[in-house]
Design a protein around this motif. Structure first.
Motif, PDB file in Angstrom:
ATOM      1  N   GLU A 245       0.835  -1.213   0.000  1.00  0.00           N
ATOM      2  CA  GLU A 245       0.000   0.000   0.000  1.00  0.00           C
ATOM      3  C   GLU A 245       0.869   1.262   0.000  1.00  0.00           C
ATOM      4  O   GLU A 245       0.596   2.225  -0.728  1.00  0.00           O
TER       5      GLU A 245
ATOM      6  N   ASP B   2      -7.502  -3.062   1.839  1.00  0.00           N
ATOM      7  CA  ASP B   2      -8.609  -3.646   2.585  1.00  0.00           C
ATOM      8  C   ASP B   2      -8.812  -5.113   2.190  1.00  0.00           C
ATOM      9  O   ASP B   2      -9.003  -5.989   3.056  1.00  0.00           O
TER      10      ASP B   2
ATOM     11  N   GLU C 192      -5.785   6.867  -4.744  1.00  0.00           N
ATOM     12  CA  GLU C 192      -6.033   6.520  -3.351  1.00  0.00           C
ATOM     13  C   GLU C 192      -7.097   5.466  -3.199  1.00  0.00           C
ATOM     14  O   GLU C 192      -6.952   4.521  -2.408  1.00  0.00           O
ATOM     15  N   ASP C 193      -8.208   5.597  -3.958  1.00  0.00           N
ATOM     16  CA  ASP C 193      -9.284   4.611  -3.804  1.00  0.00           C
ATOM     17  C   ASP C 193      -8.840   3.224  -4.250  1.00  0.00           C
ATOM     18  O   ASP C 193      -9.287   2.215  -3.715  1.00  0.00           O
TER      19      ASP C 193
ATOM     20  N   ARG D  29       1.116   4.081  -2.978  1.00  0.00           N
ATOM     21  CA  ARG D  29       0.897   5.513  -2.718  1.00  0.00           C
ATOM     22  C   ARG D  29       2.053   6.350  -3.236  1.00  0.00           C
ATOM     23  O   ARG D  29       1.848   7.396  -3.844  1.00  0.00           O
TER      24      ARG D  29
ATOM     25  N   TYR E 116      -5.550   1.918  -4.104  1.00  0.00           N
ATOM     26  CA  TYR E 116      -4.671   1.242  -3.157  1.00  0.00           C
ATOM     27  C   TYR E 116      -5.351   1.014  -1.805  1.00  0.00           C
ATOM     28  O   TYR E 116      -5.025   0.083  -1.078  1.00  0.00           O
ATOM     29  N   GLU E 117      -6.354   1.851  -1.465  1.00  0.00           N
ATOM     30  CA  GLU E 117      -7.085   1.600  -0.224  1.00  0.00           C
ATOM     31  C   GLU E 117      -7.948   0.351  -0.335  1.00  0.00           C
ATOM     32  O   GLU E 117      -8.023  -0.452   0.601  1.00  0.00           O
ATOM     33  N   ARG E 118      -8.620   0.181  -1.494  1.00  0.00           N
ATOM     34  CA  ARG E 118      -9.415  -1.025  -1.708  1.00  0.00           C
ATOM     35  C   ARG E 118      -8.514  -2.273  -1.726  1.00  0.00           C
ATOM     36  O   ARG E 118      -8.868  -3.324  -1.175  1.00  0.00           O
TER      37      ARG E 118
END
Length: 382
Positions: free
Chosen positions: A222, A240, A232-233, A226, A235-237
């Motif tokens: 992650e 998770d 952002e959406d 970044r 690498y955040e997904r």
């Protein structure tokens, strides 16, 4: 005179070599190439310098051959590639560990039935105690033979001591054939159960550690995404999803460990239930064997005691006879010494009697002579 026509001395050559080595070292160190000092174009002539043209060209050529420093974008891209590969390897490692743990749990369902396992434990325990039981049996037989011979000495204490040793040897035979065998069965069962549990714990620990490493690798990925400019959406997904996968593996590893431990406890509990009657049978058989050996010891002890009694009686009789013979010999010797003493008084008595007879005869004769003389005188007078 032209500068090139001057022959360089030894100090000048050494100074140039040191400078060249220093420049190469700076250019080869990562992150320092951009800080490498620019070649000096000072018009101030070096001391004893004889080749100014070649000296000024050497640093420039080294700068031209040095690799250019990658940009931040390229570095971030390289870091992202490494993080992606590391995360992939971590997931594969964790997945392999989970598969091994699943296979182990599945094997617990395919184990031999408890009755067969208990019989195997008994057979293995019998092999373990076989040598010691044989040694104890040989010791008992040796002490029994010693007990048989103990009566020949006529000592009842020796017989009692030999019987005590024989009984103790018989007890050792009972223990090795009964209690020791039962203990060996329990020891082997506990050892196998412990080893099986340890294997389950090891596989579960490796699976949990692999899953934890996968989660850790997901966080590293992650950060790399970044820094590489990933949205952002996205690498955040991804983080998770990867966290759920890793944490799910950790939970799965713990569940499989609990399942394995439960199966191990139930299986070996059943094996113990099947093995306990076999242990009791071994003790009962050993007790019967011990009772038979005790009877043998009692019988031999009785025989040895009787033999000892006979030996003592014979020895007592022989001693009495020897004593009587000694007494008779002593009496005979005393009688032989007393015979000459008794003969002397008899001879003395005989001599006295002869003297008395002679004296009497003499006295009678004297009287007769006196009487005759008297009668003669009387006649003459008449």
């Amino acid at each position: 005179q032209h500068p090139c026509s001057v022959v360089p001395n030894k100090g000048t050559i050494m100074a140039r070599l040191v400078l060249a080595v220093a420049m190469v070292s700076l250019l080869c160190l990562p992150g320092l190439a951009q800080h490498a000092p620019a070649p000096s174009h000072s018009t101030e002539p070096a001391e004893d310098s004889t080749e100014p043209a070649e000296d000024s060209k050497q640093p420039a050529e080294k700068e031209a051959t040095a690799a250019p420093k990658p940009s931040k974008k390229e570095l971030a891209k390289q870091a992202l590639s490494r993080a992606t590969e590391a995360h992939k390897e971590a997931l594969e490692h964790a997945d392999d560990a989970i598969k091994k743990l699943k296979a182990f749990v599945h094997l617990l369902d395919d184990h031999a039935d408890a009755k067969t396992a208990a019989a195997g434990l008994e057979e293995s325990a019998q092999k373990d105690v076989e040598k010691s039981a044989e040694d104890d049996e040989n010791t008992f037989r040796s002490r029994l033979r010693t007990l048989v011979k103990s009566g020949s000495g006529g000592d009842s204490k020796e017989v009692a001591a030999a019987a005590k040793k024989a009984n103790r040897a018989a007890k050792d035979v009972e223990l090795s054939a009964g209690d020791d065998k039962a203990k060996a069965m329990r020891k082997q069962r506990n050892h196998i159960q412990k080893a099986t549990k340890e294997e389950a714990h090891t596989l579960a620990r490796e699976a949990r550690e692999g899953a934890h490493a996968a989660v850790k690798a997901a966080h590293t990925l992650e950060r790399a995404q970044r820094h590489a400019g990933v949205k952002e959406d996205i690498y955040e997904r991804a983080l998770d999803r990867n966290e759920r996968i890793g944490e799910g593996m950790e939970d799965q590893a713990q569940d499989l460990q609990d399942k394995a431990e439960d199966k191990i406890e139930r299986y070996f509990g059943t094996v113990e239930g099947r093995a306990e009657p076999l242990e009791d049978d071994a003790r009962e058989e050993a007790a019967k064997h011990f009772a038979a050996e005790r009877r043998a010891v009692r019988g031999v002890t009785k025989q040895a005691g009787e033999e000892a009694h006979k030996v003592r009686a014979a020895a007592k009789k022989a001693a009495a006879e020897a004593k009587a013979e000694a007494k008779a010999a002593k009496a005979k010797e005393a009688s032989a010494e007393a015979e000459p003493t008794e003969a002397a008084p008899k001879e003395a008595k005989h001599g006295t009697k002869a003297n008395d007879d002679t004296k009497a005869k003499h006295d009678t004769k004297a009287n007769d002579d006196t009487k005759a003389k008297h009668d003669t005188k009387a006649n003459d007078d008449t």
